[in-house]
Design a protein around this motif. Structure first.
Motif, PDB file in Angstrom:
ATOM      1  N   ALA A   1     -72.753 -38.972 -51.888  1.00 41.78           N
ATOM      2  CA  ALA A   1     -71.350 -39.267 -51.600  1.00 41.78           C
ATOM      3  C   ALA A   1     -70.456 -38.167 -52.140  1.00 41.78           C
ATOM      4  O   ALA A   1     -69.486 -37.764 -51.507  1.00 41.78           O
ATOM      5  CB  ALA A   1     -70.965 -40.618 -52.191  1.00 41.78           C
ATOM      6  N   LYS A   2     -70.778 -37.656 -53.332  1.00 38.03           N
ATOM      7  CA  LYS A   2     -69.938 -36.619 -53.940  1.00 38.03           C
ATOM      8  C   LYS A   2     -70.000 -35.320 -53.153  1.00 38.03           C
ATOM      9  O   LYS A   2     -69.079 -34.524 -53.208  1.00 38.03           O
ATOM     10  CB  LYS A   2     -70.387 -36.376 -55.385  1.00 38.03           C
ATOM     11  N   CYS A   3     -71.094 -35.115 -52.423  1.00 35.71           N
ATOM     12  CA  CYS A   3     -71.269 -33.848 -51.735  1.00 35.71           C
ATOM     13  C   CYS A   3     -70.896 -33.917 -50.257  1.00 35.71           C
ATOM     14  O   CYS A   3     -71.118 -32.963 -49.531  1.00 35.71           O
ATOM     15  CB  CYS A   3     -72.730 -33.391 -51.873  1.00 35.71           C
ATOM     16  N   GLN A   4     -70.362 -35.025 -49.782  1.00 38.37           N
ATOM     17  CA  GLN A   4     -70.008 -35.152 -48.388  1.00 38.37           C
ATOM     18  C   GLN A   4     -68.873 -34.220 -48.002  1.00 38.37           C
ATOM     19  O   GLN A   4     -67.953 -33.972 -48.771  1.00 38.37           O
ATOM     20  CB  GLN A   4     -69.628 -36.594 -48.064  1.00 38.37           C
ATOM     21  N   ARG A   5     -68.953 -33.721 -46.780  1.00 37.45           N
ATOM     22  CA  ARG A   5     -67.916 -32.866 -46.226  1.00 37.45           C
ATOM     23  C   ARG A   5     -67.605 -33.338 -44.815  1.00 37.45           C
ATOM     24  O   ARG A   5     -68.295 -34.188 -44.260  1.00 37.45           O
ATOM     25  CB  ARG A   5     -68.387 -31.407 -46.226  1.00 37.45           C
ATOM     26  N   ILE A   6     -66.561 -32.758 -44.225  1.00 37.61           N
ATOM     27  CA  ILE A   6     -66.239 -33.100 -42.840  1.00 37.61           C
ATOM     28  C   ILE A   6     -67.339 -32.562 -41.927  1.00 37.61           C
ATOM     29  O   ILE A   6     -67.738 -31.405 -42.018  1.00 37.61           O
ATOM     30  CB  ILE A   6     -64.878 -32.510 -42.435  1.00 37.61           C
ATOM     31  N   SER A   7     -67.807 -33.395 -41.029  1.00 40.57           N
ATOM     32  CA  SER A   7     -68.906 -33.017 -40.151  1.00 40.57           C
ATOM     33  C   SER A   7     -68.469 -31.946 -39.159  1.00 40.57           C
ATOM     34  O   SER A   7     -67.353 -31.997 -38.620  1.00 40.57           O
ATOM     35  CB  SER A   7     -69.409 -34.247 -39.384  1.00 40.57           C
ATOM     36  N   PRO A   8     -69.356 -30.978 -38.896  1.00 40.31           N
ATOM     37  CA  PRO A   8     -69.040 -29.956 -37.878  1.00 40.31           C
ATOM     38  C   PRO A   8     -68.829 -30.568 -36.490  1.00 40.31           C
ATOM     39  O   PRO A   8     -68.251 -29.926 -35.618  1.00 40.31           O
ATOM     40  CB  PRO A   8     -70.279 -29.045 -37.902  1.00 40.31           C
ATOM     41  N   SER A   9     -69.280 -31.806 -36.300  1.00 40.13           N
ATOM     42  CA  SER A   9     -69.120 -32.440 -34.987  1.00 40.13           C
ATOM     43  C   SER A   9     -67.654 -32.611 -34.622  1.00 40.13           C
ATOM     44  O   SER A   9     -67.320 -32.795 -33.448  1.00 40.13           O
ATOM     45  CB  SER A   9     -69.822 -33.802 -34.971  1.00 40.13           C
ATOM     46  N   ILE A  10     -66.767 -32.534 -35.610  1.00 42.73           N
ATOM     47  CA  ILE A  10     -65.344 -32.680 -35.324  1.00 42.73           C
ATOM     48  C   ILE A  10     -64.817 -31.494 -34.513  1.00 42.73           C
ATOM     49  O   ILE A  10     -63.786 -31.596 -33.839  1.00 42.73           O
ATOM     50  CB  ILE A  10     -64.526 -32.822 -36.626  1.00 42.73           C
ATOM     51  N   GLN A  11     -65.552 -30.389 -34.523  1.00 42.34           N
ATOM     52  CA  GLN A  11     -65.100 -29.210 -33.782  1.00 42.34           C
ATOM     53  C   GLN A  11     -64.995 -29.499 -32.293  1.00 42.34           C
ATOM     54  O   GLN A  11     -64.101 -28.996 -31.618  1.00 42.34           O
ATOM     55  CB  GLN A  11     -66.037 -28.027 -34.029  1.00 42.34           C
ATOM     56  N   GLU A  12     -65.921 -30.315 -31.776  1.00 46.22           N
ATOM     57  CA  GLU A  12     -65.867 -30.649 -30.356  1.00 46.22           C
ATOM     58  C   GLU A  12     -64.593 -31.410 -30.038  1.00 46.22           C
ATOM     59  O   GLU A  12     -63.988 -31.215 -28.982  1.00 46.22           O
ATOM     60  CB  GLU A  12     -67.100 -31.485 -29.986  1.00 46.22           C
ATOM     61  N   ILE A  13     -64.181 -32.268 -30.946  1.00 45.56           N
ATOM     62  CA  ILE A  13     -62.949 -33.033 -30.743  1.00 45.56           C
ATOM     63  C   ILE A  13     -61.748 -32.113 -30.846  1.00 45.56           C
ATOM     64  O   ILE A  13     -60.804 -32.188 -30.052  1.00 45.56           O
ATOM     65  CB  ILE A  13     -62.842 -34.152 -31.786  1.00 45.56           C
ATOM     66  N   LEU A  14     -61.770 -31.214 -31.829  1.00 52.92           N
ATOM     67  CA  LEU A  14     -60.647 -30.317 -32.047  1.00 52.92           C
ATOM     68  C   LEU A  14     -60.407 -29.400 -30.845  1.00 52.92           C
ATOM     69  O   LEU A  14     -59.273 -29.036 -30.539  1.00 52.92           O
ATOM     70  CB  LEU A  14     -60.884 -29.471 -33.298  1.00 52.92           C
ATOM     71  N   LYS A  15     -61.476 -29.054 -30.141  1.00 54.49           N
ATOM     72  CA  LYS A  15     -61.346 -28.142 -29.008  1.00 54.49           C
ATOM     73  C   LYS A  15     -60.861 -28.861 -27.752  1.00 54.49           C
ATOM     74  O   LYS A  15     -60.196 -28.264 -26.908  1.00 54.49           O
ATOM     75  CB  LYS A  15     -62.699 -27.473 -28.730  1.00 54.49           C
ATOM     76  N   VAL A  16     -61.191 -30.151 -27.642  1.00 56.70           N
ATOM     77  CA  VAL A  16     -60.888 -30.896 -26.418  1.00 56.70           C
ATOM     78  C   VAL A  16     -59.542 -31.602 -26.488  1.00 56.70           C
ATOM     79  O   VAL A  16     -58.751 -31.572 -25.541  1.00 56.70           O
ATOM     80  CB  VAL A  16     -62.008 -31.928 -26.122  1.00 56.70           C
ATOM     81  N   GLU A  17     -59.275 -32.251 -27.622  1.00 56.48           N
ATOM     82  CA  GLU A  17     -58.065 -33.064 -27.747  1.00 56.48           C
ATOM     83  C   GLU A  17     -56.846 -32.194 -28.019  1.00 56.48           C
ATOM     84  O   GLU A  17     -56.899 -31.258 -28.822  1.00 56.48           O
ATOM     85  CB  GLU A  17     -58.235 -34.090 -28.875  1.00 56.48           C
ATOM     86  N   LYS A  18     -55.744 -32.533 -27.369  1.00 59.85           N
ATOM     87  CA  LYS A  18     -54.519 -31.754 -27.546  1.00 59.85           C
ATOM     88  C   LYS A  18     -53.590 -32.392 -28.575  1.00 59.85           C
ATOM     89  O   LYS A  18     -53.262 -31.787 -29.587  1.00 59.85           O
ATOM     90  CB  LYS A  18     -53.813 -31.596 -26.203  1.00 59.85           C
ATOM     91  N   GLU A  19     -53.136 -33.609 -28.295  1.00 62.85           N
ATOM     92  CA  GLU A  19     -52.254 -34.312 -29.231  1.00 62.85           C
ATOM     93  C   GLU A  19     -53.124 -34.947 -30.308  1.00 62.85           C
ATOM     94  O   GLU A  19     -53.522 -36.098 -30.206  1.00 62.85           O
ATOM     95  CB  GLU A  19     -51.426 -35.374 -28.498  1.00 62.85           C
ATOM     96  N   LEU A  20     -53.450 -34.180 -31.327  1.00 60.39           N
ATOM     97  CA  LEU A  20     -54.458 -34.589 -32.311  1.00 60.39           C
ATOM     98  C   LEU A  20     -53.878 -34.624 -33.716  1.00 60.39           C
ATOM     99  O   LEU A  20     -53.177 -33.700 -34.145  1.00 60.39           O
ATOM    100  CB  LEU A  20     -55.652 -33.626 -32.269  1.00 60.39           C
ATOM    101  N   VAL A  21     -54.200 -35.697 -34.457  1.00 61.52           N
ATOM    102  CA  VAL A  21     -53.845 -35.792 -35.867  1.00 61.52           C
ATOM    103  C   VAL A  21     -55.094 -36.219 -36.636  1.00 61.52           C
ATOM    104  O   VAL A  21     -55.789 -37.161 -36.254  1.00 61.52           O
ATOM    105  CB  VAL A  21     -52.674 -36.784 -36.099  1.00 61.52           C
ATOM    106  N   VAL A  22     -55.414 -35.471 -37.687  1.00 58.39           N
ATOM    107  CA  VAL A  22     -56.542 -35.788 -38.574  1.00 58.39           C
ATOM    108  C   VAL A  22     -55.942 -36.167 -39.917  1.00 58.39           C
ATOM    109  O   VAL A  22     -55.252 -35.345 -40.545  1.00 58.39           O
ATOM    110  CB  VAL A  22     -57.499 -34.588 -38.716  1.00 58.39           C
ATOM    111  N   LEU A  23     -56.180 -37.388 -40.351  1.00 61.64           N
ATOM    112  CA  LEU A  23     -55.521 -37.855 -41.573  1.00 61.64           C
ATOM    113  C   LEU A  23     -56.476 -38.714 -42.393  1.00 61.64           C
ATOM    114  O   LEU A  23     -57.545 -39.116 -41.943  1.00 61.64           O
ATOM    115  CB  LEU A  23     -54.249 -38.648 -41.222  1.00 61.64           C
ATOM    116  N   GLY A  24     -56.076 -38.958 -43.649  1.00 59.81           N
ATOM    117  CA  GLY A  24     -56.882 -39.809 -44.515  1.00 59.81           C
ATOM    118  C   GLY A  24     -57.010 -39.248 -45.918  1.00 59.81           C
ATOM    119  O   GLY A  24     -56.224 -38.411 -46.367  1.00 59.81           O
TER     120      GLY A  24
END
Length: 556
Positions: free
Chosen positions: A414-437
């Protein structure tokens, strides 16, 4: 806990109500259920010496029990003993069959000597009149709001009370009223708390709420319908934003990590008031929530927003909206108590509608079969005519120096978790995008380079802290944030705030005391231009357009 053998009844209302006769020998020596009940030790009246007859309870732990008991005015149930420093769940399990709490209806009596001890003890329980706020003083039966203010004013002008009898010097307190309240109050004792104790209201080394302190639900507090009525919380005196910025309609989005929010915590009237009133006072229309220990917890806030049972909610002069919620099917992150879920809470009367949700699985797993990257919770919303993609993130805080190496067990994963590279596909496709948390790290961290690479911009700078505690109301770290895509940045009004006002409540446990924060994270709010006008935003009866999409079955 406690099985069917417990004496879990209410705390005595006056010093003449006693039960569970004086213990002669350990209940562990008894052979029948009846004897076990008869010989249990009453933890609400036992002396330090009597508490030391329990297995594993030494002098220090016994002192902690007595001091914590004094602070809260007595235990309501056996399980409350787990909140005492030096006890915890493990030790409670070993002694729970040997203890009980007192009852008004019990027929057992104390010996004369024990009675004298209990009368002496009663004078040191309840509310400390030298440190209590006006709101806390109003929890005393017989003390009105006016008298509570008089006590605070007298104390400020003449210094601390030396004895309970000094209360008669206060305006509108006579000897008759003093007799009614004397067993509900005490003057702070001169004996210093045990150095190992976290139970004193005025002496503590911890700066954040106890991990187990939110086990007190509204049912446990014997609250009447409508929430707390004896202790009045003070909300910020704010006027809700008009829904316009520079003459244009705006909508506010926010993120809030609710720090291990179970149904029990969500039922706490203080937590419920803080969460619901913070949304209304800051005109938040869409909230991303992290760290839910139970999927049903978010619905508790949704119901309160729609029904308005708490006193502060009933006093709210403006429309409350029509709220809905949705929670991830699978756990998203980790907390100190295990896995946790994420969700969304939104006002459907403000032109916001949910299209669909999905849990994004990380692509990489480690050799132990656990994910080295955290799951992401994605949702598509319609905000007016705009289609908005929201990615809800919950990552464990960055490990401290010396703990950064991953090991093959869940906590270190849990301490070593990072954002998954799979988010790159979303970042490239989605236009009106907000990443929060809750990103668990500063926006300048290299762990978030993946967001910068796709031209996302963090709205909260690293020098603006987003955590909070009663000891550090200004915070020390920037963990929560809202990242927006370039196209969405064009609709950003330029207003982003970290809410710090109104996050505490007298009913929320705070490090073995009261008046704590609802979460150790602050809500982060960002404002965007929209095409939904204020008159529509302020109409709670507004019908939401049916776009023909199938709503998730867990939406409330």
């Amino acid at each position: 806990m406690g099985g069917n053998l417990g004496c879990h009844r209410s705390i005595p209302k006056d010093p003449t109500d006693f039960s569970c006769g004086k213990r002669k020998f350990s209940a562990a020596c008894n052979f029948g259920h009846i004897l076990v009940n008869q010989e249990r030790l009453n933890i609400n009246t036992a002396t330090e010496e009597e508490l030391m007859t329990l297995p594993g309870v030494n002098r220090t732990v016994a002192q902690n029990i007595v001091e914590y008991r004094d602070c809260i005015g007595g235990f309501k149930k056996v399980e409350d003993l787990a909140l005492v420093s030096g006890i915890g769940a493990t030790k409670l399990e070993a002694i729970k069959l040997e203890i009980c709490v007192s009852s008004r209806t019990s027929s057992s009596q104390h010996s004369p000597s024990s009675l004298r001890k209990d009368l002496d003890h009663q004078s040191c329980t309840g509310v400390n009149i030298n440190t209590a706020t006006a709101a806390q003083l109003m929890s005393i039966r017989g003390i009105t709001e006016k008298i509570a203010r008089n006590i605070v004013v007298y104390r400020a002008e003449h210094g601390p009370f030396k004895s309970i009898e000094d209360l008669v010097r206060v305006n509108h307190i006579n000897s008759s009223l003093l007799d009614k309240v004397r067993f509900q109050v005490f003057v702070e004792r001169s004996r210093a708390p045990s150095p190992n104790n976290n139970g004193g209201m005025t002496s503590s080394t911890k700066c954040h709420p106890s991990p187990t302190s939110f086990s007190i639900g509204s049912d446990d507090l014997d609250l009447p319908p409508g929430g707390p009525t004896k202790i009045i919380s003070v909300r910020p005196n704010v006027e809700p934003p008009p829904g316009l910025r520079d003459g244009k309609p705006v909508v506010r989005l926010a993120t809030w990590s609710l720090e291990g929010c179970s149904c029990d915590k969500a039922n706490n009237p203080g937590v419920k008031e803080v969460v619901c009133m913070t949304l209304l006072e800051n005109d938040i229309k869409l909230l991303a929530v992290q760290d839910l220990l139970e999927r049903e917890a978010l619905d508790k806030f949704c119901v309160e927003l729609n029904q308005g049972t708490l006193a502060s909610m009933r006093r709210w002069k403006w429309p409350r909206g029509l709220w809905k919620s949705v929670v991830s099917e699978k756990p998203i992150g980790h907390s100190s108590k295990g896995v946790s879920y994420s969700g969304f809470l939104w006002d459907s009367s403000s032109g916001i509608d949910l299209k669909d949700t999905a849990v994004l699985e990380p692509l990489v797993v480690n050799g132990n079969g656990n994910h080295a990257y955290s799951r992401l919770y994605l949702a598509h919303f319609f905000v007016g005519s705009y289609k908005l993609t929201v990615v809800n993130v919950h990552m464990q805080a960055t490990a401290s120096p010396g703990e950064s190496n991953c090991k093959n067990h869940n906590t270190d994963d849990a301490k070593c978790q990072r954002i998954s590279p799979s988010i790159q596909e979303i970042l490239k496709v989605e236009k009106e995008l907000v990443v929060l948390g809750d990103f668990g790290t500063s926006p300048q961290s290299s762990e978030l380079d993946i967001l910068r690479k796709e031209k996302l911009c963090a709205l909260v700078p690293s020098n603006q802290f987003t955590n909070i505690s009663t000891c550090s109301p200004q915070g020390t770290r920037c963990l929560d944030n809202i990242w927006v895509s370039r196209s969405l940045k064009k609709t950003f009004s330029g207003h982003c705030i970290v809410v710090r006002q109104g996050l505490t409540n007298p009913w929320i446990p705070d490090n073995w005391s009261w008046g704590g924060v609802a979460s150790d994270h602050c809500p982060v709010v960002a404002e965007f231009y929209t095409d939904v006008f204020p008159k529509e935003l302020s109409n709670p009866g507004m019908a939401v357009v049916d776009r023909g999409d199938i709503m998730p079955k867990h939406e409330r």
